[in-house]
Motif scaffolding. Structure first.
Motif, PDB file in Angstrom:
ATOM      1  N   ALA A  17       9.712  31.782  20.384  1.00  0.00           N
ATOM      2  CA  ALA A  17      10.691  30.933  21.051  1.00  0.00           C
ATOM      3  C   ALA A  17      10.055  30.154  22.201  1.00  0.00           C
ATOM      4  O   ALA A  17      10.326  28.957  22.395  1.00  0.00           O
ATOM      5  CB  ALA A  17      11.848  31.785  21.563  1.00  0.00           C
ATOM      6  N   LEU A  18       9.199  30.819  22.965  1.00  0.00           N
ATOM      7  CA  LEU A  18       8.525  30.142  24.070  1.00  0.00           C
ATOM      8  C   LEU A  18       7.528  29.112  23.568  1.00  0.00           C
ATOM      9  O   LEU A  18       7.316  28.068  24.210  1.00  0.00           O
ATOM     10  CB  LEU A  18       7.825  31.166  24.956  1.00  0.00           C
ATOM     11  N   SER A  19       6.908  29.392  22.423  1.00  0.00           N
ATOM     12  CA  SER A  19       5.997  28.420  21.830  1.00  0.00           C
ATOM     13  C   SER A  19       6.747  27.131  21.496  1.00  0.00           C
ATOM     14  O   SER A  19       6.261  26.025  21.773  1.00  0.00           O
ATOM     15  CB  SER A  19       5.349  29.010  20.575  1.00  0.00           C
TER      16      SER A  19
ATOM     17  N   PHE B 208      15.935  30.717  26.434  1.00  0.00           N
ATOM     18  CA  PHE B 208      14.799  30.860  25.526  1.00  0.00           C
ATOM     19  C   PHE B 208      15.237  30.867  24.061  1.00  0.00           C
ATOM     20  O   PHE B 208      14.409  30.657  23.172  1.00  0.00           O
ATOM     21  CB  PHE B 208      14.030  32.146  25.823  1.00  0.00           C
ATOM     22  N   SER B 209      16.500  31.177  23.804  1.00  0.00           N
ATOM     23  CA  SER B 209      17.026  31.247  22.429  1.00  0.00           C
ATOM     24  C   SER B 209      16.259  32.232  21.554  1.00  0.00           C
ATOM     25  O   SER B 209      15.918  31.955  20.409  1.00  0.00           O
ATOM     26  CB  SER B 209      17.055  29.865  21.767  1.00  0.00           C
ATOM     27  N   ALA B 210      16.000  33.396  22.116  1.00  0.00           N
ATOM     28  CA  ALA B 210      15.510  34.539  21.362  1.00  0.00           C
ATOM     29  C   ALA B 210      16.613  35.591  21.378  1.00  0.00           C
ATOM     30  O   ALA B 210      17.575  35.477  22.141  1.00  0.00           O
ATOM     31  CB  ALA B 210      14.220  35.084  21.985  1.00  0.00           C
ATOM     32  N   PRO B 211      16.511  36.630  20.548  1.00  0.00           N
ATOM     33  CA  PRO B 211      17.573  37.643  20.535  1.00  0.00           C
ATOM     34  C   PRO B 211      17.625  38.426  21.840  1.00  0.00           C
ATOM     35  O   PRO B 211      16.635  38.506  22.582  1.00  0.00           O
ATOM     36  CB  PRO B 211      17.167  38.563  19.372  1.00  0.00           C
TER      37      PRO B 211
ATOM     38  N   PRO C  33      27.234  31.109  26.319  1.00  0.00           N
ATOM     39  CA  PRO C  33      26.148  31.090  27.307  1.00  0.00           C
ATOM     40  C   PRO C  33      25.331  32.375  27.270  1.00  0.00           C
ATOM     41  O   PRO C  33      25.145  33.054  28.271  1.00  0.00           O
ATOM     42  CB  PRO C  33      26.899  30.918  28.634  1.00  0.00           C
ATOM     43  N   GLY C  34      24.834  32.709  26.113  1.00  0.00           N
ATOM     44  CA  GLY C  34      24.044  33.899  25.882  1.00  0.00           C
ATOM     45  C   GLY C  34      24.896  35.030  25.320  1.00  0.00           C
ATOM     46  O   GLY C  34      25.959  35.313  25.869  1.00  0.00           O
ATOM     47  N   PRO C  35      24.430  35.630  24.228  1.00  0.00           N
ATOM     48  CA  PRO C  35      23.267  35.204  23.456  1.00  0.00           C
ATOM     49  C   PRO C  35      23.467  33.813  22.850  1.00  0.00           C
ATOM     50  O   PRO C  35      24.592  33.420  22.541  1.00  0.00           O
ATOM     51  CB  PRO C  35      23.140  36.254  22.347  1.00  0.00           C
ATOM     52  N   THR C  36      22.382  33.103  22.699  1.00  0.00           N
ATOM     53  CA  THR C  36      22.425  31.756  22.155  1.00  0.00           C
ATOM     54  C   THR C  36      21.943  31.748  20.710  1.00  0.00           C
ATOM     55  O   THR C  36      21.388  32.731  20.221  1.00  0.00           O
ATOM     56  CB  THR C  36      21.532  30.817  22.993  1.00  0.00           C
ATOM     57  N   ALA C  37      22.170  30.624  20.037  1.00  0.00           N
ATOM     58  CA  ALA C  37      21.719  30.480  18.655  1.00  0.00           C
ATOM     59  C   ALA C  37      20.199  30.604  18.579  1.00  0.00           C
ATOM     60  O   ALA C  37      19.479  30.031  19.403  1.00  0.00           O
ATOM     61  CB  ALA C  37      22.168  29.127  18.102  1.00  0.00           C
ATOM     62  N   VAL C  38      19.729  31.364  17.612  1.00  0.00           N
ATOM     63  CA  VAL C  38      18.299  31.593  17.440  1.00  0.00           C
ATOM     64  C   VAL C  38      17.778  30.680  16.341  1.00  0.00           C
ATOM     65  O   VAL C  38      18.236  30.760  15.200  1.00  0.00           O
ATOM     66  CB  VAL C  38      18.021  33.068  17.087  1.00  0.00           C
ATOM     67  N   PRO C  39      16.829  29.785  16.634  1.00  0.00           N
ATOM     68  CA  PRO C  39      16.344  28.836  15.628  1.00  0.00           C
ATOM     69  C   PRO C  39      15.555  29.534  14.522  1.00  0.00           C
ATOM     70  O   PRO C  39      15.038  30.645  14.695  1.00  0.00           O
ATOM     71  CB  PRO C  39      15.467  27.870  16.424  1.00  0.00           C
ATOM     72  N   GLU C  40      15.451  28.857  13.387  1.00  0.00           N
ATOM     73  CA  GLU C  40      14.841  29.449  12.202  1.00  0.00           C
ATOM     74  C   GLU C  40      13.410  29.943  12.418  1.00  0.00           C
ATOM     75  O   GLU C  40      13.065  31.035  11.948  1.00  0.00           O
ATOM     76  CB  GLU C  40      14.882  28.442  11.042  1.00  0.00           C
TER      77      GLU C  40
END
Length: 360
Positions: free
Chosen positions: A252-254, A196-199, A5-12
């Motif tokens: 990530a927000l985009s 948000f799945s950002a670092p 539950p944070g940090p979460t996986a960061v998408p490509e």
């Protein structure tokens, strides 16, 4: 597979954005445009703005992990003698009181057990007492126990009290995964590394005019733990911003807004429900009750077994989950289904691994 539950996986796409050529935020005007885009996207996620329709709030994005937002709030609003009503049923709710006292304020902690709902009756009694509270703090999602608190009754009672009490909400683990009533909150806090799945590395805040006025009256003397320098960044930032983190959060927000907030909320709800259904099939009890469990994180009550289960999942199945914190460190196993990880197929992969560990 990261299912914490944070940090979460960061998408490509976010990782790709981080690899772009660095922008110097102190001298390159291109960074101003990036930051402006980020603020615009955060306004949409918070559901605030300056369009005459949504609630008017200013957005600040500080360079630091999410806890920076909590401390900066207290540092900006509290001085010796400031009375603060801290409503809590978890570790971070209790932590607000610690911050208040560390800055010389007078904290009244109204608390319940970590597996119980917010103590509204005790909160009302405190409001009706002799204290002249300047602000009230609360937590939307208590990540250590997977609890989502219903804030509307608290905010209703504060409004009915007809007193100028500022409302402060830690929405770090819910913002972007669950609707947050920011229009009723004076200072609402978020962070980059959760839904948000950002670092990790950025703390966000939506701040009302009332909160700004209180800060200006208080005139905090800190630079780093002070929101005031962020109210107007048109002539520069208080310190060198974390450029790569800003670019990553913007991307990530985009992704989140392209998907659509309603779709994102439904995806989190489905992932949370599915996780708890799979847990029930394995004989695992949720902590707290399912009706108060968050769509962003599920906590299973596994007394004395959390560390062993976490280790086996990581070493034998390459699945990383979290245990509890503080006194519940070895009694709670937490599956994070927030942000990029809030997908039923990822939940299934994690729960399949957990089933294998339990069978072993």
């Amino acid at each position: 597979m990261l299912m914490t539950p944070g940090p979460t996986a960061v998408p490509e796409p976010v990782r790709d954005a981080m690899s772009r050529e660095l922008i110097n935020p102190d001298v390159d005007p291109a960074f101003d445009a990036v930051y402006a885009d980020l603020v615009d996207r955060l306004e949409r996620v918070y559901g605030v703005g300056d369009d005459g329709v949504t609630a008017s709030r200013d957005i600040a994005v500080l360079g630091g992990e999410g806890i920076l937002g909590l401390e900066t709030t207290i540092a900006s609003l509290v001085e010796p003698g400031t009375e603060v009503l801290c409503l809590s049923n978890g570790l971070y709710g209790d932590g607000f009181a610690d911050f208040v006292e560390s800055y010389g304020g007078e904290a009244t902690l109204v608390s319940a057990g970590y597996d119980e709902p917010l103590p509204i009756d005790d909160f009302d009694a405190a409001l009706d007492g002799d204290h002249a509270f300047d602000l009230a703090t609360m937590v939307h999602c208590e990540t250590p126990t997977g609890t989502l608190n219903d804030l509307d009754p608290v905010l209703d009672h504060l409004a009915a009290a007809d007193r100028e009490i500022l409302t402060v909400v830690d929405a770090v683990s819910s913002l972007g995964g669950v609707p947050v009533p920011t229009d009723r909150i004076d200072l609402c806090l978020g962070a980059s590394q959760k839904c948000f799945s950002a670092p990790p590395g950025l703390a966000t805040a939506a701040i009302s005019d009332r909160a700004w006025a209180a800060m200006e009256a208080r005139a905090p003397d800190s630079l780093y733990t002070n929101f005031l320098p962020w109210r107007d960044t048109s002539e520069g930032f208080p310190y060198t911003h974390l450029t790569t983190n800003v670019v990553a959060l913007d991307e990530a927000l985009s992704l989140l807004l392209d998907e659509g907030l309603d779709t994102v909320y439904a995806r989190h709800e489905a992932a949370g429900d599915h996780c708890r259904e799979r847990g029930a099939e394995l004989g695992l009890d949720p902590y707290p009750d399912p009706e108060r469990s968050s769509p962003t994180v599920t906590a299973f009550h596994v007394p004395g077994r959390a560390a062993d289960l976490q280790r086996a999942l990581r070493e034998d199945h390459d699945v990383t989950v979290a245990t509890g914190l503080a006194d519940l460190a070895d009694d709670i196993l937490r599956i994070g289904h927030m942000g990029h990880s809030a997908r039923v197929d990822r939940v299934d992969e994690a729960m399949d691994a957990l089933a294998a560990v339990l069978d072993g």
